[in-house]
Motif scaffolding. Structure first.
Motif, short mmCIF file in Angstrom:
data_model
loop_
_atom_site.label_atom_id
_atom_site.label_comp_id
_atom_site.label_asym_id
_atom_site.label_seq_id
_atom_site.Cartn_x
_atom_site.Cartn_y
_atom_site.Cartn_z
N ASP A 125 0.87 -1.17 0.00
CA ASP A 125 0.00 0.00 0.00
C ASP A 125 0.91 1.23 0.00
OD1 ASP A 125 -2.37 -1.50 0.13
OD2 ASP A 125 -2.19 -1.69 2.32
N PRO A 126 0.38 2.41 -0.36
CA PRO A 126 1.22 3.61 -0.29
C PRO A 126 1.84 3.76 1.10
CG PRO A 126 -0.85 4.09 -1.38
CD PRO A 126 -0.98 2.70 -0.82
N PHE A 127 3.09 4.21 1.14
CA PHE A 127 3.79 4.38 2.41
C PHE A 127 4.74 5.56 2.31
CE2 PHE A 127 6.68 1.89 -0.11
CZ PHE A 127 7.95 2.27 0.30
N ALA A 128 5.13 6.05 3.47
CA ALA A 128 6.08 7.17 3.53
C ALA A 128 7.49 6.61 3.70
CB ALA A 128 5.73 8.08 4.71
N ARG A 129 8.37 6.92 2.75
CA ARG A 129 9.76 6.49 2.87
C ARG A 129 10.43 7.30 3.96
NH1 ARG A 129 8.40 7.11 -2.00
NH2 ARG A 129 8.25 5.39 -3.45
N SER A 130 11.03 6.60 4.92
CA SER A 130 11.65 7.32 6.04
C SER A 130 13.08 6.87 6.32
CB SER A 130 10.79 7.14 7.30
OG SER A 130 10.63 5.78 7.60
N VAL A 131 13.56 5.88 5.58
CA VAL A 131 14.91 5.35 5.78
C VAL A 131 15.53 5.12 4.40
CG1 VAL A 131 16.23 3.39 6.69
CG2 VAL A 131 14.25 4.22 7.94
N SER A 132 16.82 5.38 4.27
CA SER A 132 17.48 5.08 3.00
C SER A 132 17.83 3.60 2.94
CB SER A 132 18.73 5.95 2.82
OG SER A 132 19.68 5.64 3.81
N LEU A 133 17.75 3.04 1.75
CA LEU A 133 18.04 1.62 1.53
C LEU A 133 18.91 1.50 0.29
CD1 LEU A 133 17.53 -1.45 2.00
CD2 LEU A 133 15.49 -1.19 0.57
N GLY A 134 20.07 0.87 0.45
CA GLY A 134 20.95 0.60 -0.67
C GLY A 134 21.16 -0.90 -0.78
N VAL A 135 20.89 -1.46 -1.96
CA VAL A 135 21.06 -2.89 -2.20
C VAL A 135 22.02 -3.04 -3.36
CG1 VAL A 135 19.91 -5.05 -2.79
CG2 VAL A 135 18.72 -3.36 -1.37
#
Length: 165
Positions: free
Chosen positions: A17-27
């Motif tokens: 569902d729509p969400f607020a991005r609050s953390v950076s993620l690098g893969v």
């Protein structure tokens, strides 16, 4: 019209569902950063990815889930916000092996309500990230995706869309 790659790639809607991005993620797989919509062959994702999670609050724990558009769980390690910590893997990593078409592989970072609150899913087939998150009270905070097709595959659709999520 939205320019958000997670909406354009149908990650929001199909998987989350729509969400607020609050953390950076690098893969990163073999020194190649996953950028939304990038193409990877199965040979490039054989090994577990290097995962970097932003944030400096060591009291927050996360779970990283990797699943494909074929509704198969491709688990990645459960991680906490300490980038130097490898976390605890609750299901072993299994690289995607699409037999036909292009499969969208989605990696979702979910914030846990506490330590030791996530348990092994019962099965890999018909896995739903949305359902798993609800069952374990997990909140999406970041996501990324890539497309994967068999080694000899070229072109074709961007991903196999399946609305059963």
């Amino acid at each position: 019209m939205s320019r958000d790659p997670l909406i354009l790639g149908h990650v929001v809607g199909d998987v989350l569902d729509p969400f607020a991005r609050s953390v950076s993620l690098g893969v990163t797989y073999k020194n190649r950063l996953v950028i939304n919509g990038s193409e990877f062959k199965p040979s490039a994702v054989v090994d577990k990815p290097l995962v970097q999670v932003g944030g400096d609050d060591l009291r927050i724990f996360y779970t990283l889930v990797s699943s494909s558009s074929s509704h198969r769980l491709h688990p990645a390690p459960s991680v906490n916000c300490d980038v130097g910590d490898t976390g605890r893997e609750i299901v072993c990593y299994e690289c995607p092996r699409p037999a036909s078409g292009i499969h969208r592989v989605v990696l979702v970072l979910l914030r846990q309500i506490g330590r030791e609150t996530v348990f092994t899913p019962e099965m890999r087939h018909n896995f739903s990230t949305r359902r798993f998150a609800m069952e374990h009270y997990l909140v999406p905070v970041a996501a990324t995706y890539y497309n994967c097709q068999r080694e000899a595959g070229t072109g074709g659709r961007r991903f196999i869309r399946d609305d059963r999520c």
